[in-house]
Design a protein around this motif. Sequence first.
Motif: not given
Length: 300
Positions: A219-226, A228-243
């Motif tokens: 569960v800890s590993e899954a939460n960590r990966e989640a 990380i994925t959520r942070g990467e998605a937020d960063a991608e969303r912010t990048r798309i919004f900025a563009e």
Amino acid sequence: MRRSIFLLPLGILAVIIASQSIFVVDERQRALVLQFGQIRQVINEPGLNFKIPFFQNVAYFEDRILSLDTAATEVTPSDDRRLVVDAFARYRINDVERFVQAVPGGIRQAETLLEDVLNDRIRAVLGADGVTSNTILSEERARLMVQITAQARARAASLGIDVLDVRLKQTNLPAQNLDATFARMRAEREREAADEIARGEEAAQRIRAQADRTVVELVSEANREAEITRGEADAERTRIFAEAFGQDTEFFDFTRSLTAYERALRQNSTFVISPDSEFFEYFDGSALGGGNALAAPAAE
């Protein structure tokens, strides 16, 4: 006619004398010819034999192997663990003359005396030093039976009997010891069962702890990966919004304002607000055609 009258009784008398003089000993028997209680002849071979009629009589004895079952007797081996044993013997009458002299009561008296001899020798051999209950119940039992047979044969020889073999049929504990023995065996089995249950519970707890640890790690590993994925998605969303914001700022402000309207109206159906508020600037079209930075904060 007169002559035949005399011959007939003589013939009958001759037949009677012949029947009293001739006897047969078959292969299963031995015989003694007795005269007034005294032994006159010992017959060990089968066949046709003669005796003096009216003065001598014949006593027959078994020449076959006979069996004798002894009554249960209690023995005490050297480990003081009392046992109840019963035996059987195979014997034969090998000296009929001595047998008649030693056992006037016949085969019944002989078996009584032989049983006493067997029980005495069984107690003596099984109670000797170094002979334990485990020895009696082991492969050494055959050696003990050989000793009992040899000693019983020596004692029974004076009776005209040859003891061929002695065997134990059963070896049991005395009745008063059975309950205690069964209770001890039951307690031992219950202790072994309790040990097995304890070991099983210990193993089950160890397995459960390992499983819980594995679950926590997964569960800890899954939460960590989640995350990380959520942070990467937020960063991608912010990048798309900025563009998107950089390509057409008015359209971006407009869409962000519409999103803010949708969220606000979904939660509240009534607003108390000034009509000229900047929140509704796109309703009167005042924001169209010009830059407006209100929509972006409203979506937050």
